[in-house]
Design a protein around this motif. Structure first.
Motif, PDB file in Angstrom:
ATOM      1  N   GLN A   1       3.926  16.233   3.076  1.00 40.71           N
ATOM      2  CA  GLN A   1       4.499  16.795   1.863  1.00 40.71           C
ATOM      3  C   GLN A   1       3.578  17.804   1.179  1.00 40.71           C
ATOM      4  O   GLN A   1       3.988  18.449   0.209  1.00 40.71           O
ATOM      5  N   GLY A   2       2.331  17.905   1.649  1.00 35.15           N
ATOM      6  CA  GLY A   2       1.385  18.798   1.000  1.00 35.15           C
ATOM      7  C   GLY A   2       0.830  18.247  -0.299  1.00 35.15           C
ATOM      8  O   GLY A   2       0.415  19.000  -1.183  1.00 35.15           O
ATOM      9  N   TRP A   3       0.794  16.927  -0.430  1.00 31.91           N
ATOM     10  CA  TRP A   3       0.265  16.275  -1.632  1.00 31.91           C
ATOM     11  C   TRP A   3      -1.175  15.837  -1.383  1.00 31.91           C
ATOM     12  O   TRP A   3      -1.589  15.621  -0.244  1.00 31.91           O
ATOM     13  N   PRO A   4      -1.943  15.648  -2.435  1.00 35.34           N
ATOM     14  CA  PRO A   4      -3.256  15.012  -2.262  1.00 35.34           C
ATOM     15  C   PRO A   4      -3.062  13.533  -1.950  1.00 35.34           C
ATOM     16  O   PRO A   4      -2.264  12.850  -2.593  1.00 35.34           O
ATOM     17  N   ALA A   5      -3.756  13.033  -0.939  1.00 39.49           N
ATOM     18  CA  ALA A   5      -3.625  11.622  -0.553  1.00 39.49           C
ATOM     19  C   ALA A   5      -4.355  10.748  -1.564  1.00 39.49           C
ATOM     20  O   ALA A   5      -5.536  10.944  -1.837  1.00 39.49           O
ATOM     21  N   VAL A   6      -3.636   9.784  -2.127  1.00 37.29           N
ATOM     22  CA  VAL A   6      -4.208   8.867  -3.103  1.00 37.29           C
ATOM     23  C   VAL A   6      -3.998   7.444  -2.584  1.00 37.29           C
ATOM     24  O   VAL A   6      -2.862   7.037  -2.340  1.00 37.29           O
ATOM     25  N   ILE A   7      -5.083   6.706  -2.404  1.00 33.55           N
ATOM     26  CA  ILE A   7      -5.023   5.320  -1.961  1.00 33.55           C
ATOM     27  C   ILE A   7      -5.428   4.437  -3.147  1.00 33.55           C
ATOM     28  O   ILE A   7      -6.612   4.391  -3.500  1.00 33.55           O
ATOM     29  N   PRO A   8      -4.482   3.766  -3.794  1.00 28.70           N
ATOM     30  CA  PRO A   8      -4.840   2.916  -4.940  1.00 28.70           C
ATOM     31  C   PRO A   8      -5.681   1.722  -4.487  1.00 28.70           C
ATOM     32  O   PRO A   8      -5.194   0.841  -3.786  1.00 28.70           O
ATOM     33  N   LEU A   9      -6.934   1.707  -4.851  1.00 30.59           N
ATOM     34  CA  LEU A   9      -7.806   0.611  -4.452  1.00 30.59           C
ATOM     35  C   LEU A   9      -7.343  -0.715  -5.032  1.00 30.59           C
ATOM     36  O   LEU A   9      -7.528  -1.771  -4.415  1.00 30.59           O
ATOM     37  N   SER A  10      -6.733  -0.669  -6.211  1.00 29.99           N
ATOM     38  CA  SER A  10      -6.235  -1.912  -6.816  1.00 29.99           C
ATOM     39  C   SER A  10      -5.145  -2.532  -5.956  1.00 29.99           C
ATOM     40  O   SER A  10      -5.110  -3.750  -5.758  1.00 29.99           O
ATOM     41  N   SER A  11      -4.257  -1.710  -5.405  1.00 37.57           N
ATOM     42  CA  SER A  11      -3.188  -2.237  -4.560  1.00 37.57           C
ATOM     43  C   SER A  11      -3.740  -2.823  -3.267  1.00 37.57           C
ATOM     44  O   SER A  11      -3.300  -3.878  -2.804  1.00 37.57           O
TER      45      SER A  11
ATOM     46  N   VAL B   1       0.834  -1.205   0.000  1.00 35.68           N
ATOM     47  CA  VAL B   1       0.000   0.000   0.000  1.00 35.68           C
ATOM     48  C   VAL B   1       0.866   1.251   0.000  1.00 35.68           C
ATOM     49  O   VAL B   1       0.608   2.210  -0.749  1.00 35.68           O
ATOM     50  N   VAL B   2       1.930   1.252   0.812  1.00 31.57           N
ATOM     51  CA  VAL B   2       2.770   2.445   0.926  1.00 31.57           C
ATOM     52  C   VAL B   2       3.546   2.704  -0.353  1.00 31.57           C
ATOM     53  O   VAL B   2       3.595   3.842  -0.847  1.00 31.57           O
ATOM     54  N   VAL B   3       4.161   1.646  -0.917  1.00 30.10           N
ATOM     55  CA  VAL B   3       5.025   1.867  -2.085  1.00 30.10           C
ATOM     56  C   VAL B   3       4.230   2.130  -3.352  1.00 30.10           C
ATOM     57  O   VAL B   3       4.802   2.516  -4.375  1.00 30.10           O
ATOM     58  N   THR B   4       2.922   1.902  -3.313  1.00 29.73           N
ATOM     59  CA  THR B   4       2.095   2.326  -4.442  1.00 29.73           C
ATOM     60  C   THR B   4       1.332   3.608  -4.134  1.00 29.73           C
ATOM     61  O   THR B   4       1.089   4.420  -5.026  1.00 29.73           O
ATOM     62  N   GLY B   5       0.963   3.802  -2.858  1.00 29.51           N
ATOM     63  CA  GLY B   5       0.193   4.989  -2.499  1.00 29.51           C
ATOM     64  C   GLY B   5       1.012   6.257  -2.489  1.00 29.51           C
ATOM     65  O   GLY B   5       0.581   7.300  -3.020  1.00 29.51           O
ATOM     66  N   ILE B   6       2.231   6.214  -1.914  1.00 33.21           N
ATOM     67  CA  ILE B   6       3.062   7.417  -1.866  1.00 33.21           C
ATOM     68  C   ILE B   6       3.479   7.871  -3.267  1.00 33.21           C
ATOM     69  O   ILE B   6       3.346   9.057  -3.598  1.00 33.21           O
ATOM     70  N   PRO B   7       3.971   6.972  -4.144  1.00 29.96           N
ATOM     71  CA  PRO B   7       4.236   7.435  -5.516  1.00 29.96           C
ATOM     72  C   PRO B   7       2.981   7.934  -6.233  1.00 29.96           C
ATOM     73  O   PRO B   7       3.063   8.873  -7.020  1.00 29.96           O
ATOM     74  N   ALA B   8       1.829   7.308  -5.951  1.00 23.98           N
ATOM     75  CA  ALA B   8       0.596   7.779  -6.597  1.00 23.98           C
ATOM     76  C   ALA B   8       0.233   9.179  -6.121  1.00 23.98           C
ATOM     77  O   ALA B   8      -0.218  10.015  -6.915  1.00 23.98           O
ATOM     78  N   SER B   9       0.435   9.452  -4.828  1.00 20.55           N
ATOM     79  CA  SER B   9       0.173  10.800  -4.319  1.00 20.55           C
ATOM     80  C   SER B   9       1.145  11.803  -4.936  1.00 20.55           C
ATOM     81  O   SER B   9       0.753  12.908  -5.326  1.00 20.55           O
ATOM     82  N   SER B  10       2.414  11.414  -5.009  1.00 19.78           N
ATOM     83  CA  SER B  10       3.406  12.294  -5.629  1.00 19.78           C
ATOM     84  C   SER B  10       3.087  12.524  -7.101  1.00 19.78           C
ATOM     85  O   SER B  10       3.204  13.642  -7.614  1.00 19.78           O
ATOM     86  N   GLN B  11       2.664  11.473  -7.768  1.00 16.35           N
ATOM     87  CA  GLN B  11       2.304  11.604  -9.181  1.00 16.35           C
ATOM     88  C   GLN B  11       1.116  12.534  -9.359  1.00 16.35           C
ATOM     89  O   GLN B  11       1.097  13.372 -10.271  1.00 16.35           O
ATOM     90  N   ARG B  12       0.108  12.392  -8.478  1.00 18.03           N
ATOM     91  CA  ARG B  12      -1.060  13.270  -8.582  1.00 18.03           C
ATOM     92  C   ARG B  12      -0.660  14.725  -8.389  1.00 18.03           C
ATOM     93  O   ARG B  12      -1.140  15.613  -9.114  1.00 18.03           O
ATOM     94  N   ALA B  13       0.214  14.989  -7.399  1.00 19.93           N
ATOM     95  CA  ALA B  13       0.651  16.367  -7.174  1.00 19.93           C
ATOM     96  C   ALA B  13       1.409  16.898  -8.381  1.00 19.93           C
ATOM     97  O   ALA B  13       1.225  18.050  -8.800  1.00 19.93           O
TER      98      ALA B  13
END
Length: 421
Positions: A376-386, A63-75
């Motif tokens: 980090q001030g990013w939007p939180a993204v939780i990948p449901l697939s992960s 969850v962390v290694v997909t969620g944190i990059p996804a949040s960074s990507q969204r930002a």
């Protein structure tokens, strides 16, 4: 005194088979089987917690290694989108002997293109700003400011923001009101719009307009910075504006931006599509797509390895549990439990360990993702697939880890299990 010889394992197995034939199987309800499966978790809480910890670390890692990059990507993609990567600009070619006039309904026709998300327009009214009530006639230098009729949804398309006052509302656009670009406001001597005092006024083509707002700079369309904007209906009524758009701003989905660009000329001006100019997509779009492809597979291998290590820990715990509970297994077999019931008992226990670890890992992973994104001030993204893959993977690994221990437990003959020390 002669000590009787200890029976051999082969003899115990033959005796077990004969006893199996004589014992009538006892049917257990599904809830009873579940209770037996979770018995080991309740009686050996510390070992169960340590075993579930391995699974929880694997799921939390996924969850962390997909969620944190996804949040960074969204930002990052939000920042790139703010640069206008998905915006196109449509206007007639300049310098034509006979000026091309786009039909007023062209904006509505553009909105009918399926991948288009937003569309708005401005139009040059060819009106002249003649004076401002804040500057004397001798000091007035408002010439050169363009007067544009603007649609009410313009700011959301071009990414504009109001510095002071407000933009046109449904009521404002029907009355002689104006919103100024930030450079135009400076030349007209207008700063912030007062809330209680009378609003400043400017004269356009001998008609007085009330200034209701001043804009920040608009990087995506800097020509608006030097413009005086009026409501579309008010411009048609007061400035004799005929309603032909000069520039149409279009936002579309990134994946279909090139397709939208190819059909825009024929959509806005079917009679002469060759007389219509459409801007090409921004170079930032290529960077945005490259960023999405880079982050899509980041660290998934690490998460899979962590999940596999947790499954090995569960398997190890279940094998030790079988060895420790040989007497219990033998007693249950002697009392009529079938091999299938023994297998279900240990499979349920291993799956329960994995499920508890998956739920705990998901919770910790989501909290870590939200906390780091907020820091980090990013939007939180939780990948449901992960999350889904992590939980299902943990349960499947628990099943696989429990197969061998459950089969081994079911094969223990009751007499051999009871005779073991």
């Amino acid at each position: 005194m002669t000590v009787p010889a200890k029976p051999s394992r082969a003899a115990l197995r033959r005796s077990s088979r004969r006893s199996d034939d004589k014992i009538k199987p006892v049917r257990l309800a599904f809830l009873d089987l579940l209770g037996l499966g979770f018995l080991g978790l309740r009686t050996r809480k510390l070992r169960a917690a340590l075993s579930a910890l391995g699974i929880s670390i694997g799921v939390a890692t996924m969850v962390v290694v997909t969620g944190i990059p996804a949040s960074s990507q969204r930002a990052l993609t939000d920042e790139i989108t703010a640069l206008g990567s998905n915006m196109l600009r449509v206007q007639p070619f300049s310098g034509q002997p006979v000026p091309v006039e786009l039909p007023e309904e062209s904006v509505d026709m553009v909105r009918r293109i399926k991948p288009v998300t937003e569309a708005s327009a401005v139009a040059n009214t060819h009106a002249v700003v003649q004076r401002s009530d804040l500057i004397g006639d001798d000091d007035f230098s408002g010439t050169g400011l363009s007067v544009l009729a603007a649609r009410r949804d313009l700011l959301s398309v071009v990414g504009g923001k109001v510095f002071s006052g407000r933009f046109f509302s449904a009521a404002d656009e029907h009355f002689p009101t104006a919103v100024l670009g930030y450079r135009a406001a400076g030349r007209l001597g207008i700063g912030e719009i007062p809330e209680n005092d009378p609003a400043p006024q400017i004269q356009i083509n001998k008609s007085w307009f009330t200034v209701i707002g001043v804009l920040h700079g608009v990087p995506l369309s800097d020509d608006l910075d030097n413009a005086v904007l009026t409501g579309w209906p008010a411009a048609k009524k007061t400035l004799r504006f005929e309603g032909h758009p000069t520039v149409i701003y279009v936002k579309a989905r990134d994946a279909h931006l090139e397709d939208v660009r190819s059909v825009l000329p024929a959509t806005v001006f079917p009679e002469q599509p060759g007389q219509v100019q459409v801007s090409r997509p921004s170079d930032a779009l290529a960077a945005k797509r490259a960023t999405q492809n880079t982050f899509s597979s980041l660290f998934l291998g690490l998460a899979a390895v962590a999940l596999l290590v947790g499954g090995i820990g569960v398997a190890n715990t279940m094998v030790i549990s079988v060895l420790e509970r040989r007497r219990d297994i033998g007693l249950r077999r002697a009392l009529g439990a079938t091999r299938g019931q023994i297998r279900v008992q240990f499979l349920t226990e291993s799956m329960g360990l994995s499920l508890l670890g998956a739920l705990a890992g998901t919770l910790f992973g989501v909290l870590a993702d939200i906390g780091y994104a907020a820091y980090q001030g990013w939007p939180a993204v939780i990948p449901l697939s992960s999350v889904t893959v992590g939980c299902l993977g943990a349960v499947l690994i628990g099943m696989a880890a429990g197969v061998y221990p459950s089969v081994r437990a079911a094969r223990l003959p009751p007499t051999e299990a009871l005779a073991s020390t």
